[in-house]
Motif scaffolding. Sequence first.
Motif, short mmCIF file in Angstrom:
data_model
loop_
_atom_site.label_atom_id
_atom_site.label_comp_id
_atom_site.label_asym_id
_atom_site.label_seq_id
_atom_site.Cartn_x
_atom_site.Cartn_y
_atom_site.Cartn_z
N ASN A 23 0.82 -1.22 0.00
CA ASN A 23 0.00 0.00 0.00
C ASN A 23 0.85 1.26 0.00
O ASN A 23 0.51 2.26 -0.66
CB ASN A 23 -0.94 -0.01 1.20
CG ASN A 23 -2.05 -1.04 1.06
OD1 ASN A 23 -2.40 -1.44 -0.05
ND2 ASN A 23 -2.59 -1.49 2.17
N GLU A 26 2.29 1.79 -3.44
CA GLU A 26 1.26 2.30 -4.35
C GLU A 26 1.02 3.79 -4.12
O GLU A 26 0.97 4.58 -5.07
CB GLU A 26 -0.04 1.54 -4.15
CG GLU A 26 -1.17 2.00 -5.06
CD GLU A 26 -2.48 1.28 -4.80
OE1 GLU A 26 -3.35 1.33 -5.68
OE2 GLU A 26 -2.62 0.68 -3.72
N SER A 27 0.90 4.20 -2.85
CA SER A 27 0.64 5.61 -2.54
C SER A 27 1.82 6.50 -2.89
O SER A 27 1.65 7.58 -3.47
CB SER A 27 0.29 5.76 -1.05
OG SER A 27 -0.92 5.11 -0.75
N SER A 29 4.09 5.99 -5.10
CA SER A 29 4.34 6.05 -6.55
C SER A 29 3.48 7.09 -7.25
O SER A 29 3.75 7.45 -8.40
CB SER A 29 4.12 4.67 -7.18
OG SER A 29 2.76 4.27 -7.05
N GLU A 30 2.45 7.58 -6.55
CA GLU A 30 1.62 8.65 -7.12
C GLU A 30 2.33 9.99 -7.05
O GLU A 30 1.94 10.95 -7.73
CB GLU A 30 0.29 8.73 -6.37
CG GLU A 30 -0.58 7.48 -6.51
CD GLU A 30 -1.82 7.54 -5.65
OE1 GLU A 30 -1.98 8.56 -4.93
OE2 GLU A 30 -2.63 6.60 -5.68
N LYS A 50 -2.69 -3.20 -9.13
CA LYS A 50 -1.66 -3.14 -8.08
C LYS A 50 -0.42 -3.94 -8.50
O LYS A 50 0.71 -3.54 -8.22
CB LYS A 50 -2.21 -3.65 -6.76
CG LYS A 50 -3.14 -2.69 -6.06
CD LYS A 50 -3.31 -3.02 -4.59
CE LYS A 50 -4.13 -1.95 -3.88
NZ LYS A 50 -4.16 -2.13 -2.43
N ILE A 53 1.66 -1.78 -10.70
CA ILE A 53 2.38 -0.73 -9.97
C ILE A 53 3.59 -1.30 -9.26
O ILE A 53 4.70 -0.76 -9.35
CB ILE A 53 1.44 -0.05 -8.95
CG1 ILE A 53 0.37 0.77 -9.67
CG2 ILE A 53 2.24 0.85 -8.00
CD1 ILE A 53 -0.72 1.30 -8.77
N VAL A 54 3.40 -2.44 -8.55
CA VAL A 54 4.51 -3.04 -7.80
C VAL A 54 5.59 -3.53 -8.76
O VAL A 54 6.79 -3.36 -8.49
CB VAL A 54 3.99 -4.20 -6.92
CG1 VAL A 54 5.16 -4.96 -6.31
CG2 VAL A 54 3.08 -3.67 -5.83
N CYS A 57 7.62 -0.63 -9.78
CA CYS A 57 8.51 -0.19 -8.70
C CYS A 57 9.70 -1.13 -8.55
O CYS A 57 10.83 -0.68 -8.28
CB CYS A 57 7.73 -0.12 -7.38
SG CYS A 57 6.50 1.20 -7.31
#
Length: 208
Positions: A23, A26-27, A29-30, A50, A53-54, A57
């Motif tokens: 989480n 994810e947050s 990366s915004e 998700k 996104i991961v 990253c």
Amino acid sequence: MIKKQVNLIGPVNSLSYGIVTLNIAESLSEQVDVSLFPINEFNIDCPPAKVQIVTKCINNTKNYNSKAPSIRIWHQHNLASHVGSPRIGFPIFELDRFSDMERHHIENVDALFVCSHWAKDVVLNTTSQKNVYVVPLGVDRRIFTPSKITNGPTSFLISGKWEIRKAHDKIAKALYKFKDRNIKVILACDNVFSSPDENNAWVNMFSF
């Protein structure tokens, strides 16, 4: 304008630290470029968005910035390994005292993130670490929304691994006092290290 970068270290799985890492990645990366260094193999069943996104990253680690801040989301007895600087530890704990090893790891990072003001006070009162910042984990309102139900029982969700340090025995005693009220207790607990009889003993505490 160059986007800010963060090196994030933590597990990515279905356990508590793993979900927190997921989480936060994810947050973050915004707002910044996140290079995620998983402590374990990426292993979690989550929505494709998700996963995307991961994965991004994790792929960022191929060109990570060694001078970017390093945040390690892990237990307080193992905060030494970092990628970047300053070195920031982010342990999640429920106890009000530390072992010598835990204290050493806490005191030898540049700063510490904790989830509550209670945890901050514990660190300030029991260690020499003074750079402590409260970072509440919060609630994802896309998943948890305010209830529109105006009647019916007051529901309590009890979660976490069955064990003394999570105070499930005290929670059961507290709820027992209201057993004659209109309440509903939902249990989402287990302990893979305990026998079925031990787990059942915990469940029976809430049989009132």
